[in-house]
Every structure is written in C-alpha cells, then in structure tokens.
Design a protein around this motif. Structure first.
Motif, mmCIF file in Angstrom:
data_model
loop_
_atom_site.group_PDB
_atom_site.id
_atom_site.type_symbol
_atom_site.label_atom_id
_atom_site.label_comp_id
_atom_site.label_asym_id
_atom_site.label_seq_id
_atom_site.Cartn_x
_atom_site.Cartn_y
_atom_site.Cartn_z
ATOM 1 N N TRP A 105 57.376 19.054 -69.385
ATOM 2 C CA TRP A 105 57.638 18.355 -70.417
ATOM 3 C C TRP A 105 58.639 18.637 -71.207
ATOM 4 C CZ3 TRP A 105 58.324 20.436 -75.468
ATOM 5 C CH2 TRP A 105 58.250 19.610 -76.326
ATOM 6 N N ALA A 106 59.636 19.617 -71.132
ATOM 7 C CA ALA A 106 60.594 20.363 -71.906
ATOM 8 C C ALA A 106 61.982 19.724 -70.930
ATOM 9 C CB ALA A 106 60.491 22.057 -71.460
ATOM 10 N N TRP A 107 61.637 19.595 -69.201
ATOM 11 C CA TRP A 107 63.459 18.521 -68.772
ATOM 12 C C TRP A 107 62.878 17.721 -69.717
ATOM 13 C CZ3 TRP A 107 62.296 15.385 -64.931
ATOM 14 C CH2 TRP A 107 63.932 15.280 -64.414
ATOM 15 N N SER A 108 62.067 16.591 -69.333
ATOM 16 C CA SER A 108 61.683 15.181 -70.268
ATOM 17 C C SER A 108 62.838 15.241 -71.480
ATOM 18 C CB SER A 108 60.775 14.631 -70.088
ATOM 19 O OG SER A 108 60.026 13.584 -69.935
ATOM 20 N N VAL A 109 62.100 16.237 -72.216
ATOM 21 C CA VAL A 109 62.721 16.212 -73.323
ATOM 22 C C VAL A 109 64.538 16.250 -73.334
ATOM 23 C CG1 VAL A 109 63.272 17.368 -75.638
ATOM 24 C CG2 VAL A 109 60.704 16.509 -74.795
ATOM 25 N N CYS A 110 64.619 17.022 -72.921
ATOM 26 C CA CYS A 110 65.828 17.514 -72.685
ATOM 27 C C CYS A 110 66.599 16.614 -72.480
ATOM 28 C CB CYS A 110 66.211 18.661 -71.790
ATOM 29 S SG CYS A 110 67.804 19.714 -72.218
ATOM 30 N N ARG A 111 66.188 15.538 -70.917
ATOM 31 C CA ARG A 111 67.097 15.118 -70.286
ATOM 32 C C ARG A 111 66.313 12.949 -70.993
ATOM 33 N NH1 ARG A 111 65.781 12.801 -64.856
ATOM 34 N NH2 ARG A 111 67.267 11.378 -65.473
ATOM 35 N N GLN A 112 66.026 13.361 -72.156
ATOM 36 C CA GLN A 112 65.696 12.148 -73.355
ATOM 37 C C GLN A 112 67.102 12.322 -74.153
ATOM 38 O OE1 GLN A 112 61.760 12.250 -74.245
ATOM 39 N NE2 GLN A 112 61.445 10.584 -72.307
ATOM 40 N N LEU A 113 67.325 13.356 -74.850
ATOM 41 C CA LEU A 113 67.960 13.797 -75.652
ATOM 42 C C LEU A 113 69.200 14.252 -75.470
ATOM 43 C CD1 LEU A 113 65.998 16.821 -77.249
ATOM 44 C CD2 LEU A 113 66.147 14.951 -78.745
ATOM 45 N N GLU A 114 69.657 14.476 -74.175
ATOM 46 C CA GLU A 114 70.660 14.013 -73.362
ATOM 47 C C GLU A 114 71.118 12.582 -73.390
ATOM 48 O OE1 GLU A 114 70.638 16.157 -69.822
ATOM 49 O OE2 GLU A 114 71.374 17.899 -70.485
ATOM 50 N N ARG A 115 70.303 11.603 -73.030
ATOM 51 C CA ARG A 115 70.543 10.213 -73.413
ATOM 52 C C ARG A 115 71.331 10.139 -74.408
ATOM 53 N NH1 ARG A 115 65.920 8.162 -71.155
ATOM 54 N NH2 ARG A 115 66.166 9.836 -69.151
ATOM 55 N N ILE A 116 70.171 10.202 -74.979
ATOM 56 C CA ILE A 116 70.669 9.838 -77.053
ATOM 57 C C ILE A 116 71.521 10.436 -77.333
ATOM 58 C CG2 ILE A 116 69.683 10.378 -79.336
ATOM 59 C CD1 ILE A 116 66.755 10.269 -78.103
ATOM 60 N N ASN A 117 72.504 11.519 -76.996
ATOM 61 C CA ASN A 117 73.262 11.996 -77.261
ATOM 62 C C ASN A 117 74.752 11.308 -76.526
ATOM 63 O OD1 ASN A 117 75.283 14.126 -78.425
ATOM 64 N ND2 ASN A 117 75.365 15.244 -76.542
ATOM 65 N N ALA A 118 74.594 11.073 -75.350
ATOM 66 C CA ALA A 118 75.904 9.648 -74.344
ATOM 67 C C ALA A 118 75.892 8.363 -75.039
ATOM 68 C CB ALA A 118 75.142 10.291 -73.546
ATOM 69 N N SER A 119 74.468 8.239 -75.551
ATOM 70 C CA SER A 119 74.656 6.486 -75.802
ATOM 71 C C SER A 119 74.954 6.146 -77.557
ATOM 72 C CB SER A 119 73.378 5.858 -75.709
ATOM 73 O OG SER A 119 71.909 6.566 -76.512
ATOM 74 N N CYS A 120 74.921 6.768 -78.089
ATOM 75 C CA CYS A 120 75.288 6.581 -79.924
ATOM 76 C C CYS A 120 76.670 6.843 -79.954
ATOM 77 C CB CYS A 120 75.021 7.677 -80.568
ATOM 78 S SG CYS A 120 73.117 7.456 -80.179
ATOM 79 N N THR A 121 77.382 5.858 -80.663
ATOM 80 C CA THR A 121 78.453 6.398 -80.950
ATOM 81 C C THR A 121 78.727 6.276 -82.632
ATOM 82 O OG1 THR A 121 78.596 3.480 -81.410
ATOM 83 C CG2 THR A 121 79.008 4.162 -79.403
ATOM 84 N N SER A 122 77.883 6.983 -83.009
ATOM 85 C CA SER A 122 78.257 7.251 -83.968
ATOM 86 C C SER A 122 76.996 8.100 -84.809
ATOM 87 C CB SER A 122 78.452 6.000 -85.550
ATOM 88 O OG SER A 122 77.372 5.382 -85.773
ATOM 89 N N LEU B 169 65.616 9.429 -85.777
ATOM 90 C CA LEU B 169 64.231 10.019 -86.649
ATOM 91 C C LEU B 169 63.582 8.806 -85.863
ATOM 92 C CD1 LEU B 169 63.302 10.104 -89.697
ATOM 93 C CD2 LEU B 169 64.505 7.689 -89.740
ATOM 94 N N ASP B 170 63.478 7.504 -85.012
ATOM 95 C CA ASP B 170 62.359 6.818 -84.350
ATOM 96 C C ASP B 170 61.662 7.755 -83.257
ATOM 97 O OD1 ASP B 170 62.277 4.464 -85.943
ATOM 98 O OD2 ASP B 170 64.054 3.966 -84.694
ATOM 99 N N TYR B 171 62.437 8.425 -82.525
ATOM 100 C CA TYR B 171 62.026 10.068 -81.623
ATOM 101 C C TYR B 171 61.282 10.986 -82.085
ATOM 102 C CZ TYR B 171 62.270 12.469 -77.645
ATOM 103 O OH TYR B 171 62.107 13.252 -76.445
ATOM 104 N N LEU B 172 61.806 11.088 -82.654
ATOM 105 C CA LEU B 172 60.391 12.612 -83.568
ATOM 106 C C LEU B 172 59.490 11.587 -84.747
ATOM 107 C CD1 LEU B 172 63.488 14.828 -84.613
ATOM 108 C CD2 LEU B 172 61.790 14.296 -82.682
ATOM 109 N N PHE B 173 59.717 10.716 -85.529
ATOM 110 C CA PHE B 173 58.476 10.510 -86.350
ATOM 111 C C PHE B 173 58.426 8.807 -85.509
ATOM 112 C CE2 PHE B 173 60.849 12.736 -88.468
ATOM 113 C CZ PHE B 173 60.379 14.295 -89.012
ATOM 114 N N ASP B 174 57.216 8.191 -85.419
ATOM 115 C CA ASP B 174 56.548 7.527 -84.575
ATOM 116 C C ASP B 174 56.840 6.094 -85.981
ATOM 117 O OD1 ASP B 174 54.257 8.279 -86.315
ATOM 118 O OD2 ASP B 174 52.654 8.157 -84.956
ATOM 119 N N ARG B 175 56.478 5.051 -86.113
ATOM 120 C CA ARG B 175 56.626 4.373 -86.561
ATOM 121 C C ARG B 175 55.105 4.250 -88.423
ATOM 122 N NH1 ARG B 175 61.276 1.026 -87.674
ATOM 123 N NH2 ARG B 175 62.044 1.129 -84.832
ATOM 124 N N ASP B 176 54.693 5.118 -87.788
ATOM 125 C CA ASP B 176 53.068 4.962 -88.696
ATOM 126 C C ASP B 176 53.480 5.934 -90.082
ATOM 127 O OD1 ASP B 176 51.510 2.348 -88.393
ATOM 128 O OD2 ASP B 176 50.794 3.884 -86.764
#
Length: 89
Positions: free
Chosen positions: A22-39, A48-55
């Motif tokens: 689980w930790a490895w998967s979360v780390c990879r997802q956070l690295e992907r978020i860090n690399a893909s955001c331009t601002s 916000l979308d990753y940490l909290f669901d829409r409800d």
C-alpha cells in the motif's frame, strides 16, 4: 510454538506485506501527481480530490462553519496540502 501463536505470526507478516504494498502504491501515485502538475493550484486541487472523496467534499469545508452546517475537513490533511503548495510555488 503453539498453533495460535503461529497463526498470529503469519497474520502479522501478511499485514506487513500489505502495508508495504500500500505504501509503495501511494508513493508512486504521489510521485505521479508531483510530476504532472504545472502549478501549485493544480496540485492542490488534485491532492484535494485524491485525499477526500466527492461526498466528503460536498458535505464539508475548511472551517466547518457556515449556515449550511457543513463538517470540517481533516485539518492535518489540509495543512499537508497547504505545505505542499508552499513548497511548490
């Protein structure tokens, strides 16, 4: 070693493996978020979308106040998003 102790040891090892996966998967997802955001704003919205669901987002706000009776979002997670935004900008 009794059967009960052996079973608990196996379960503890299984839990450790699951936690590591689980930790490895979360780390990879956070690295992907860090690399893909331009601002910083885009990263904050994505986190916000990753940490909290829409409800949860629909029923909450940052302060937990207001006439609609909304709940407060987790302050530690919100602080983490704010810190990441400050580091990014």
């Amino acid at each position: 070693m009794t059967a009960r102790n052996n079973d608990s040891a196996i379960l503890m090892r299984y839990d450790a493996v699951l936690l590591h996966m689980w930790a490895w998967s979360v780390c990879r997802q956070l690295e992907r978020i860090n690399a893909s955001c331009t601002s910083a704003v885009k990263m904050s919205l994505l986190l916000l979308d990753y940490l909290f669901d829409r409800d949860t987002q629909a029923m909450s706000n940052m302060s937990g106040s207001g006439k609609l009776g909304k709940h407060r979002l987790d302050p530690l997670l919100m602080y983490g998003i704010q810190c990441k935004e400050l580091m990014f900008s």
